[in-house]
Design an enzyme around this catalytic site. Structure first.
Site, PDB file in Angstrom:
ATOM      1  CG  ASP A   1       7.644 -23.498  28.845  1.00 65.26           C
ATOM      2  OD1 ASP A   1       7.218 -23.805  27.712  1.00 65.26           O
ATOM      3  OD2 ASP A   1       8.726 -23.890  29.302  1.00 65.26           O
TER       4      ASP A   1
ATOM      5  CG  HIS B   1      -3.197  -4.698   5.466  1.00 69.39           C
ATOM      6  ND1 HIS B   1      -4.073  -4.089   6.325  1.00 69.39           N
ATOM      7  CD2 HIS B   1      -2.370  -3.714   5.048  1.00 69.39           C
ATOM      8  CE1 HIS B   1      -3.785  -2.792   6.422  1.00 69.39           C
ATOM      9  NE2 HIS B   1      -2.751  -2.548   5.646  1.00 69.39           N
TER      10      HIS B   1
ATOM     11  CG  ASP C   1       4.890  -2.973   2.292  1.00 67.97           C
ATOM     12  OD1 ASP C   1       5.868  -2.603   2.991  1.00 67.97           O
ATOM     13  OD2 ASP C   1       3.784  -2.410   2.335  1.00 67.97           O
TER      14      ASP C   1
ATOM     15  CG  ASP D   1       6.851   0.950   5.558  1.00 72.44           C
ATOM     16  OD1 ASP D   1       6.784  -0.056   4.840  1.00 72.44           O
ATOM     17  OD2 ASP D   1       5.844   1.584   5.952  1.00 72.44           O
TER      18      ASP D   1
ATOM     19  CG  HIS E   1      -2.987   2.603   0.180  1.00 74.02           C
ATOM     20  ND1 HIS E   1      -1.886   3.411   0.064  1.00 74.02           N
ATOM     21  CD2 HIS E   1      -2.827   1.625  -0.751  1.00 74.02           C
ATOM     22  CE1 HIS E   1      -1.086   2.929  -0.871  1.00 74.02           C
ATOM     23  NE2 HIS E   1      -1.636   1.856  -1.402  1.00 74.02           N
TER      24      HIS E   1
ATOM     25  CG  HIS F   1       2.755   5.400   7.336  1.00 70.51           C
ATOM     26  ND1 HIS F   1       3.899   5.042   8.010  1.00 70.51           N
ATOM     27  CD2 HIS F   1       2.619   4.496   6.332  1.00 70.51           C
ATOM     28  CE1 HIS F   1       4.417   3.958   7.439  1.00 70.51           C
ATOM     29  NE2 HIS F   1       3.672   3.612   6.400  1.00 70.51           N
TER      30      HIS F   1
ATOM     31  CG  HIS G   1       1.533   2.245  10.320  1.00 68.81           C
ATOM     32  ND1 HIS G   1       0.554   1.304  10.243  1.00 68.81           N
ATOM     33  CD2 HIS G   1       2.139   2.241   9.106  1.00 68.81           C
ATOM     34  CE1 HIS G   1       0.572   0.735   9.043  1.00 68.81           C
ATOM     35  NE2 HIS G   1       1.525   1.289   8.337  1.00 68.81           N
TER      36      HIS G   1
ATOM     37  CD  GLU H   1       2.853   3.395   2.450  1.00 70.21           C
ATOM     38  OE1 GLU H   1       2.520   2.247   2.146  1.00 70.21           O
ATOM     39  OE2 GLU H   1       3.183   3.746   3.598  1.00 70.21           O
TER      40      GLU H   1
ATOM     41  CE1 TYR I   1      -1.681  -1.984  -4.218  1.00 74.24           C
ATOM     42  CE2 TYR I   1      -2.829   0.127  -4.067  1.00 74.24           C
ATOM     43  CZ  TYR I   1      -1.767  -0.688  -3.717  1.00 74.24           C
ATOM     44  OH  TYR I   1      -0.791  -0.213  -2.870  1.00 74.24           O
TER      45      TYR I   1
ATOM     46  NE  ARG J   1       2.246  -0.830  -0.392  1.00 75.75           N
ATOM     47  CZ  ARG J   1       1.502  -1.936  -0.416  1.00 75.75           C
ATOM     48  NH1 ARG J   1       0.373  -1.972  -1.110  1.00 75.75           N
ATOM     49  NH2 ARG J   1       1.856  -3.026   0.255  1.00 75.75           N
TER      50      ARG J   1
ATOM     51  CD  GLU K   1       6.049   1.927   2.378  1.00 79.27           C
ATOM     52  OE1 GLU K   1       5.869   0.719   2.138  1.00 79.27           O
ATOM     53  OE2 GLU K   1       5.610   2.503   3.388  1.00 79.27           O
TER      54      GLU K   1
HETATM   55  N1  GLY Z   1       4.201  -1.795   5.491  1.00 84.35           N
HETATM   56  C1  GLY Z   1       3.085  -1.125   5.982  1.00 84.35           C
HETATM   57  C2  GLY Z   1       2.882   0.143   5.296  1.00 84.35           C
HETATM   58  O1  GLY Z   1       3.455   0.356   4.233  1.00 84.35           O
HETATM   59  O2  GLY Z   1       2.230   1.022   5.758  1.00 84.35           O
HETATM   60 MN    MN Z   2       4.217   2.284   4.821  1.00 87.02          MN
HETATM   61 MN    MN Z   3       5.229  -0.627   3.618  1.00 84.68          MN
END
Ligand code: GLY
Ligand code: MN
Ligand code: MN
Length: 432
Positions: A41, A246, A263, A274, A355, A359, A366, A384, A388, A397, A399
């Site tokens: 449950d 990730h 992060d 973020d 990357h 975003h 996102h 961001e 690496y 990184r 951000e």
């Molecule tokens: N924390 C996910 C990103 O930075 O896109």
């Molecule tokens: Mn982000």
């Molecule tokens: Mn992030």
């Protein structure tokens, strides 16, 4: 409620903006998320679908919004359906929305219990020609489960095969990407809670701790400030783990000399923040860590300045890549030769920065937004960049979250969160 809800006037405005985009003689339907099962449950905590939340502020399961701007009876222009509450639910689960409270929260006068939905939908659908359905068209979406929206779409297509079906998602992508001042204020609150968590972590971090102990410090600060927790699964990555983009295990031991990538963002009232920062476990960046960190920080600051109305995301991304390329040469990671011989489809800088730079950020971390269309004032973007270097065990990184302005530079919602090497080292030097 843990959070201060935004005023009904905002949700009214959001609905009006949506209805202004609908074709004549159309209804639109938006469903809550399901409560997802674990086993026996057990369930996961409820997380509201951001579209019905954006249009109503209702943060409750089994809710439905129906919009019909041309309804022959003006009472049927906006209808909210809620799960009927009763004494049993009150004892076991506590207060749910009454019709009166729902009207106060959403500005919708016509509130029905959910059991009225099927009959009313049928009646209204036959007064309309088009039905707007809400498919998930997010560019990163990949889900296997059938959502409540999916089930409604199947049902509507079976019940009304003669109707024209239209897509709500492109309208919502555009509307939700441009934030109202009230919405930005809510994101700012989420950012401020993230700041408090980061300051706490700066005070607590020591070599010998596990990554998850830092996760716990963030959670402590977030929860005591009215956030329901992390806006997304946090990444607490010490040393080489920072090179796994990730990384979410967060179970490694923090070693003396490690740089730790954090992060992490708090949610507040379903709005995200973020943030990424990197901190030295022992309180002092090594010369190489400092060099790489400051290179990333310069790229972040340069990229942020480029966020203006009219900018196209792909062109911006390309320009940021060119700025990064110069930094990578200075760091001895790339040569002019590498750039000259690069594959135009996979530029040389992508070896170390693979990357996207930015975003949309908002109700979803996102967030919605059509990246092919020009940027606009009121959009919130992360910035961001990262470098690496697995061969050196360093991943950096940085951000922040920015709001694009009509004129001038974007506003940094994270401007109070310590970011320079000097600020971070000075705060860590004061650790108890
Ligand atoms: N924390 C996910 C990103 O930075 O896109
Ligand atoms: Mn982000
Ligand atoms: Mn992030």
């Amino acid at each position: 409620m843990r959070y201060e809800p935004l005023p009904a006037s905002l949700y009214k405005k959001n609905r009006q903006k949506f209805m202004a985009q609908m074709k004549p003689k159309s209804i639109a339907v938006f469903n809550s998320n399901d409560i997802y099962p674990v086993s026996a449950d057990s369930t996961l905590p409820f997380a509201q679908h951001r579209d019905i939340f954006y249009l109503t502020g209702v943060d409750q399961e089994e809710s439905i919004l129906l919009l019909f701007p041309d309804a022959p009876d003006p009472n049927n222009r906006e209808i909210l359906f809620l799960k009927e509450t009763n004494d049993h639910i009150k004892v076991w689960e506590g207060e749910k929305l009454t019709k009166e409270k729902a009207t106060e929260l959403t500005g919708i006068k016509n509130v029905h219990w959910l059991q009225d939905f099927d009959a009313l939908l049928k009646k209204l659908a036959f007064q309309a020609e088009n039905i707007y359905i809400n498919t998930n068209e997010h560019y990163r979406a990949s889900t296997e489960v059938e959502t409540r929206e999916d089930r409604f779409i199947k049902k509507a297509k079976a019940l009304f095969p003669g109707h024209q079906f239209e897509r709500s998602n492109p309208i919502l992508q555009r509307l939700r990407s441009v934030k109202e001042p009230e919405e930005i204020a809510q994101i700012q609150k989420a950012c401020n809670i993230t700041e408090a968590g980061f300051r706490r972590v700066l005070d607590k971090v020591r070599p010998g701790m596990k990554e998850y102990e830092l996760e716990a410090e963030f959670a402590h600060e977030f929860l005591r400030r009215g956030s329901r927790g992390f806006a997304y699964t946090p990444i607490i990555a010490t040393g080489p783990n920072a090179n796994v983009l990730h990384y979410i295990q967060n179970d490694a031991e923090i070693k003396d000399g490690d740089l730790i990538l954090l992060d992490v963002g708090a949610e507040y009232g379903n709005w995200s923040s973020d943030m990424t920062r990197c901190v030295p476990a022992n309180g002092k960046f090594s010369p190489r860590q400092k060099e790489v960190y400051e290179a990333v920080l310069r790229v972040k600051d340069a990229a942020a300045k480029m966020l203006k109305p009219g900018v196209i995301w792909a062109e911006y991304q390309d320009k940021v890549g060119r700025i990064m390329e110069r930094e990578l040469i200075k760091l001895g990671l790339l040569t002019e030769e590498d750039i000259k011989n690069e594959n135009p489809d996979w530029p040389a800088y992508k070896k170390y920065f693979m990357h996207g730079t930015s975003h949309h950020m908002g109700l979803d971390t996102h967030d919605y937004g059509i990246l092919e269309e020009p940027m606009q004032a009121g959009m919130v973007f992360t910035v961001e960049p990262g470098i690496y270097i697995p061969e050196e065990g360093i991943g950096v990184r940085i951000e922040d979250d920015y709001v694009i302005q009509e004129e001038g530079e974007p506003v940094n919602l994270m401007k109070n969160i310590p970011i320079t090497v000097e600020e971070i080292e000075a705060l860590m030097a004061k650790r108890q």
